[in-house]
Scaffold this motif. Structure first.
Motif, PDB file in Angstrom:
ATOM      1  N   THR A  96       8.208  -1.104  -0.650  1.00  0.00           N
ATOM      2  CA  THR A  96       6.597  -2.218  -0.223  1.00  0.00           C
ATOM      3  C   THR A  96       6.302  -0.714   0.856  1.00  0.00           C
ATOM      4  O   THR A  96       5.145  -1.013   1.550  1.00  0.00           O
ATOM      5  N   SER A  97       6.982   0.351   1.640  1.00  0.00           N
ATOM      6  CA  SER A  97       6.124   1.391   2.294  1.00  0.00           C
ATOM      7  C   SER A  97       7.397   2.310   1.957  1.00  0.00           C
ATOM      8  O   SER A  97       8.289   1.797   1.557  1.00  0.00           O
ATOM      9  N   MET A 143       6.001 -12.391   3.872  1.00  0.00           N
ATOM     10  CA  MET A 143       4.986 -12.354   2.441  1.00  0.00           C
ATOM     11  C   MET A 143       4.110 -10.977   2.982  1.00  0.00           C
ATOM     12  O   MET A 143       3.190 -10.607   2.234  1.00  0.00           O
ATOM     13  N   GLY A 144       3.929 -10.897   4.664  1.00  0.00           N
ATOM     14  CA  GLY A 144       3.102  -9.741   5.223  1.00  0.00           C
ATOM     15  C   GLY A 144       3.612  -8.278   4.146  1.00  0.00           C
ATOM     16  O   GLY A 144       2.643  -7.204   3.867  1.00  0.00           O
ATOM     17  N   GLN A 145       4.723  -8.324   3.845  1.00  0.00           N
ATOM     18  CA  GLN A 145       5.253  -6.986   3.319  1.00  0.00           C
ATOM     19  C   GLN A 145       4.870  -7.417   1.645  1.00  0.00           C
ATOM     20  O   GLN A 145       4.757  -5.418   1.411  1.00  0.00           O
ATOM     21  N   ILE A 186       2.933  -8.198   0.096  1.00  0.00           N
ATOM     22  CA  ILE A 186       1.984  -8.196  -0.201  1.00  0.00           C
ATOM     23  C   ILE A 186       1.287  -6.215  -0.189  1.00  0.00           C
ATOM     24  O   ILE A 186       0.094  -6.571  -1.282  1.00  0.00           O
ATOM     25  N   TYR A 187       1.817  -5.324   0.161  1.00  0.00           N
ATOM     26  CA  TYR A 187       1.526  -3.967   0.076  1.00  0.00           C
ATOM     27  C   TYR A 187       2.055  -3.846  -1.079  1.00  0.00           C
ATOM     28  O   TYR A 187       1.422  -2.656  -1.508  1.00  0.00           O
ATOM     29  N   LEU A 188       2.612  -4.315  -2.078  1.00  0.00           N
ATOM     30  CA  LEU A 188       2.658  -4.063  -3.346  1.00  0.00           C
ATOM     31  C   LEU A 188       1.622  -4.187  -4.147  1.00  0.00           C
ATOM     32  O   LEU A 188       1.434  -3.905  -5.702  1.00  0.00           O
ATOM     33  N   ASN A 189       0.544  -5.528  -3.674  1.00  0.00           N
ATOM     34  CA  ASN A 189      -0.818  -5.560  -4.467  1.00  0.00           C
ATOM     35  C   ASN A 189      -1.700  -4.770  -4.464  1.00  0.00           C
ATOM     36  O   ASN A 189      -1.991  -4.621  -3.200  1.00  0.00           O
ATOM     37  N   ASN A 190      -1.934  -3.856  -4.961  1.00  0.00           N
ATOM     38  CA  ASN A 190      -2.328  -2.700  -4.924  1.00  0.00           C
ATOM     39  C   ASN A 190      -4.298  -2.864  -4.318  1.00  0.00           C
ATOM     40  O   ASN A 190      -4.892  -2.085  -4.438  1.00  0.00           O
ATOM     41  N   GLU A 197      -5.292  -5.709  -3.220  1.00  0.00           N
ATOM     42  CA  GLU A 197      -5.397  -6.428  -1.931  1.00  0.00           C
ATOM     43  C   GLU A 197      -5.508  -5.484  -0.642  1.00  0.00           C
ATOM     44  O   GLU A 197      -4.605  -5.092   0.065  1.00  0.00           O
ATOM     45  N   SER A 198      -6.066  -5.901   0.408  1.00  0.00           N
ATOM     46  CA  SER A 198      -6.346  -4.890   1.326  1.00  0.00           C
ATOM     47  C   SER A 198      -6.167  -5.290   2.592  1.00  0.00           C
ATOM     48  O   SER A 198      -5.809  -4.739   3.690  1.00  0.00           O
ATOM     49  N   SER A 231       1.425   1.086   5.975  1.00  0.00           N
ATOM     50  CA  SER A 231       1.715   1.720   5.776  1.00  0.00           C
ATOM     51  C   SER A 231       0.318   3.222   4.801  1.00  0.00           C
ATOM     52  O   SER A 231      -0.896   3.156   5.416  1.00  0.00           O
ATOM     53  N   TYR A 250       3.398 -12.180   9.572  1.00  0.00           N
ATOM     54  CA  TYR A 250       2.459 -12.064   8.432  1.00  0.00           C
ATOM     55  C   TYR A 250       2.518 -11.036   8.779  1.00  0.00           C
ATOM     56  O   TYR A 250       3.022  -9.033   8.396  1.00  0.00           O
ATOM     57  N   GLN A 300       4.477  -6.341   8.846  1.00  0.00           N
ATOM     58  CA  GLN A 300       3.673  -4.782   8.669  1.00  0.00           C
ATOM     59  C   GLN A 300       3.716  -4.058   9.661  1.00  0.00           C
ATOM     60  O   GLN A 300       4.176  -3.007   9.836  1.00  0.00           O
TER      61      GLN A 300
END
Lengths: 174, 174
Positions: free
Chosen positions: A48-49, A162-164, A166-170, A172-173, B49, B160, B164
């Motif tokens: 995720t990071s 879920m906040g983490q 979401i970082y897998l989705n390129n 999504e900002s 990240s 959420y 992060q």
């Protein structure tokens, strides 16, 4: 929509509390399932990071943690206690053998579906009884440690991860 | 600890539900404040990240979003509506001028402290009245869209982003 426990229509009802907690739970689950639909297996397997838990690990972790809710809410036997070692007690980097991503996804959907069915079938008053990890004595002193508290707490837990994820989705900002 | 609305001691009480929601809110705030104590300004200014929002941005975002709760919960005027443009309506990368980290931290603590005071002073029944962003007609149809729902929803929102912010802490494996 709800029988009123006081007969006074301005008073909140037990059913209303449960509806609030369950609707927030469902929002989290629906967001996560939408993200799972969108991510490729390659994206979900990534960290995720840099140096942080992978999507696969976090999904296994959420499956294991939510699976403990069968026990905590006294809804019968849990399904996947074998996940605890690799996904709760140890970090992604443990080197322990883990199920495949396809297996973890299947566990996630099976567990989520059954848990939702069982929660929907709970009687309103049951949500206000103690959860299985608190003793009768502790519960007497801290009556807010009930099953509804577990639901709200686990909703927050899922939201945190879920906040983490979401970082897998390129695209999504957030 | 709580007057019972039915007079039946096995029945849950309104106060109990508020206690559950408030205790989950406080857990999130206490975790975030502990993390803020631990991180250096340099760590907090970094991206959570690569290419993602910085800690400073997320703290500004949480300050702005939680600040809207004064309005939503009808607790008086909000404090920092000037933050919305840079921290809610636009992403970190907007290039808009932003307050310094020291200012954002001060806003966060001032807003959190006052919000907690005002929430603690709310009467139990107020939590079950409609929040200010829902119309009377909508509330009639969806009575769970009350102030307590805002509290639970914003607790999840903070959780959420906490998932992060924890990535800024190099010693934390979560």
């Amino acid at each position: 929509m709800s029988a009123n426990i006081t007969g006074d229509s301005t008073q909140p009802t037990v059913e209303l509390f449960i509806k609030i907690a369950m609707s927030n739970w469902e929002i989290q689950n629906s967001r996560l399932n939408k993200l799972l639909d969108k991510l490729t297996d390659e994206q979900l397997s990534a960290q995720t990071s840099p140096g942080r838990n992978s999507g696969t690990y976090i999904l296994g972790h959420l499956t294991a943690v939510n699976d403990t809710m069968f026990t905590l809410l006294e809804l019968g036997e849990r399904l996947y206690s074998q996940l605890d070692e690799a996904f709760i007690k140890n970090p992604d980097s443990s080197g322990l053998e883990k199920p495949t991503l396809a297996e973890i996804k299947e566990y996630w959907y099976t567990m989520s579906t059954l848990l939702k069915q069982k929660m929907d079938a709970m009687q309103p008053h049951e949500w206000f009884t103690k959860h299985s990890a608190v003793s009768a004595d502790e519960f007497e002193k801290e009556p807010h440690r009930n099953k509804l508290n577990i639901l709200i707490n686990r909703t927050n837990h899922q939201s945190y991860h879920m906040g983490q994820l979401i970082y897998l989705n390129n695209n999504e900002s957030d």
